[in-house]
Write an enzyme that holds these catalytic residues in place. Structure first.
Site, mmCIF file in Angstrom:
data_model
loop_
_atom_site.group_PDB
_atom_site.id
_atom_site.type_symbol
_atom_site.label_atom_id
_atom_site.label_comp_id
_atom_site.label_asym_id
_atom_site.label_seq_id
_atom_site.Cartn_x
_atom_site.Cartn_y
_atom_site.Cartn_z
ATOM 1 N N TYR A 4 79.102 -36.129 43.831
ATOM 2 C CA TYR A 4 77.975 -35.199 43.943
ATOM 3 C C TYR A 4 76.954 -35.721 44.935
ATOM 4 O O TYR A 4 76.856 -36.924 45.210
ATOM 5 C CB TYR A 4 77.319 -34.953 42.580
ATOM 6 C CG TYR A 4 76.486 -36.085 42.030
ATOM 7 C CD1 TYR A 4 75.105 -36.158 42.284
ATOM 8 C CD2 TYR A 4 77.052 -37.084 41.236
ATOM 9 C CE1 TYR A 4 74.341 -37.182 41.762
ATOM 10 C CE2 TYR A 4 76.290 -38.116 40.723
ATOM 11 C CZ TYR A 4 74.943 -38.162 40.994
ATOM 12 O OH TYR A 4 74.176 -39.196 40.485
ATOM 13 N N CYS A 5 76.178 -34.787 45.495
ATOM 14 C CA CYS A 5 75.005 -35.111 46.322
ATOM 15 C C CYS A 5 73.856 -34.255 45.818
ATOM 16 O O CYS A 5 73.837 -33.870 44.646
ATOM 17 C CB CYS A 5 75.299 -34.935 47.810
ATOM 18 S SG CYS A 5 75.768 -33.259 48.312
ATOM 19 N N TRP A 6 72.885 -33.959 46.653
ATOM 20 C CA TRP A 6 71.690 -33.253 46.178
ATOM 21 C C TRP A 6 71.995 -31.844 45.692
ATOM 22 O O TRP A 6 71.647 -31.471 44.570
ATOM 23 C CB TRP A 6 70.644 -33.235 47.296
ATOM 24 C CG TRP A 6 69.479 -32.321 47.040
ATOM 25 C CD1 TRP A 6 69.108 -31.243 47.768
ATOM 26 C CD2 TRP A 6 68.530 -32.398 45.972
ATOM 27 N NE1 TRP A 6 67.992 -30.641 47.236
ATOM 28 C CE2 TRP A 6 67.610 -31.327 46.124
ATOM 29 C CE3 TRP A 6 68.362 -33.266 44.893
ATOM 30 C CZ2 TRP A 6 66.555 -31.115 45.252
ATOM 31 C CZ3 TRP A 6 67.302 -33.039 44.006
ATOM 32 C CH2 TRP A 6 66.422 -31.989 44.198
ATOM 33 N N TYR A 38 73.275 -32.636 42.203
ATOM 34 C CA TYR A 38 72.262 -33.222 41.325
ATOM 35 C C TYR A 38 71.255 -32.174 40.869
ATOM 36 O O TYR A 38 70.756 -32.229 39.743
ATOM 37 C CB TYR A 38 71.529 -34.361 42.050
ATOM 38 C CG TYR A 38 70.279 -34.797 41.338
ATOM 39 C CD1 TYR A 38 70.342 -35.663 40.253
ATOM 40 C CD2 TYR A 38 69.026 -34.301 41.718
ATOM 41 C CE1 TYR A 38 69.192 -36.033 39.573
ATOM 42 C CE2 TYR A 38 67.873 -34.667 41.047
ATOM 43 C CZ TYR A 38 67.960 -35.531 39.970
ATOM 44 O OH TYR A 38 66.816 -35.889 39.285
ATOM 45 N N SER A 98 78.528 -34.676 49.776
ATOM 46 C CA SER A 98 79.593 -34.813 48.768
ATOM 47 C C SER A 98 80.856 -34.079 49.202
ATOM 48 O O SER A 98 81.974 -34.481 48.865
ATOM 49 C CB SER A 98 79.118 -34.299 47.410
ATOM 50 O OG SER A 98 78.693 -32.951 47.487
#
Length: 345
Positions: free
Chosen positions: A95-97, A124, A103
């Site tokens: 995952y990323c933001w 996130y 991601s």
């Protein structure tokens, strides 16, 4: 394993994965992250700032071109350092933001190798929204028993004694890395961010048996600089209480033990006293600063109990905890581990 199309997964599927990989920068990870996640940034803090500036000041194309170099280099480094020993059956969640390019690139490379990697849909941001939603509802589903008592009466020690005997306990001060009082900051231990505090709190709540009582300390709205969620604070204040009444000598001994380090950290002690300056006369504060400068903790703590902590307690705890007048009462002249184990029983 149930899957979402195109290599995506949702929050409800987190338990299906062997590892959770946070592809965001170290600063983002330090502020908050999914429980148990490891940080493998595809852009470090400096690279992320550079790409953001390039995106705004030059063009999105130039930013993506430069960013692709960093992303490829960083993913290659993580593959070599972290994942070479993983078997083909390994299933990571990335995952990323917001579940975007960072991601997405990482997931694509892992899937090309042959691992069943998935990208967290929404990233996130979706996780954070879920944390806030659950903290607004989950606390109402538990039955709490609140340990009340004046500063130095041994509430935290009793909480630990209860945990040692198998009771369910929620140690908010441990989660917040702060003892809650004006002297409560821990040496060399910064508090977690508000977001990370809430993540740890939710993880703790989700681990409890809802059919069993949870023992918890009475706390104000803030522990140091961290705020308790409104739903949890309301639930605690509505709960049944246990009043721990310790003798003044026992309370003083406990404070001298717990805060002995302040005898040498005199500048830090004076800074803490300065925070309560508006509540006391200049004469009183000057006397207390004098004690602090000499490392004279015993007279300082004696006066803080009588002139600061106890009046504050009488105004606050007795006002906020409506069931305190009918609380069960425990008396103690000794706050040693042996005595507290007996009280816990």
């Amino acid at each position: 394993m149930s899957t979402h199309p195109f290599g995506l997964a949702t929050l409800t599927q987190i338990g299906e994965f062997d590892e959770i990989v946070d592809a965001r920068s170290p600063a983002e990870f330090a502020e908050d992250h999914l429980p148990g996640a490891i940080n493998c940034p595809v852009l470090d803090d400096a690279e992320r700032a550079e790409i953001g500036t390039l995106y705004k000041q030059v063009s999105p194309f130039e930013a993506r071109k430069r960013g692709a170099v960093y992303v490829a280099e960083n993913i290659a480094r993580h593959l070599a350092a972290r994942f070479q020993g993983k078997p083909k059956s390994w299933r990571p969640l990335i995952y990323c933001w917001r579940g975007g390019q960072r991601s997405g690139a990482f997931t694509t490379w892992l899937r090309m190798i042959g691992w069943d990697a998935r990208q967290l849909e929404g990233g996130y941001k979706v996780y954070r929204q879920d944390v806030l939603r659950q903290l607004d509802t989950l606390p109402t589903q538990f039955q709490f028993r609140v340990l009340c008592g004046a500063t130095g009466s041994g509430k935290t020690r009793l909480l630990h004694a209860l945990a040692g005997q198998g009771a369910q306990t929620l140690d908010l001060e441990a989660l917040a890395a702060h003892r809650g009082s004006v002297l409560g900051a821990l040496p060399h231990t910064p508090q977690p961010s508000q977001k990370l505090f809430e993540s740890h709190l939710l993880a703790a709540l989700r681990g409890f048996d809802r059919g069993q009582v949870i023992f918890i300390e009475a706390e104000s709205r803030k522990i140091g600089e961290r705020y308790l969620p409104t739903a949890l604070l309301s639930r605690i204040r509505q709960s049944a209480c246990v009043m721990l009444e310790a003798s003044l000598p026992a309370r003083l001994r406990l404070l001298l033990e717990d805060y002995a380090w302040l005898g040498e950290a005199r500048d830090a002690l004076i800074e803490k006293l300065n925070r309560i300056a508006p509540l006391h006369s200049r004469e009183t504060l000057n006397r207390w600063r004098g004690y602090a400068e000499r490392g004279a903790l015993k007279p300082l703590f004696s006066e803080l109990i009588a002139e600061h902590y106890d009046p504050l307690y009488q105004r606050s705890e007795r006002h906020h905890f409506g069931r305190l007048p009918i609380a069960a009462r425990l008396s103690a002249d000794d706050l040693s581990p042996e005595s507290l184990r007996a009280l816990a029983k």
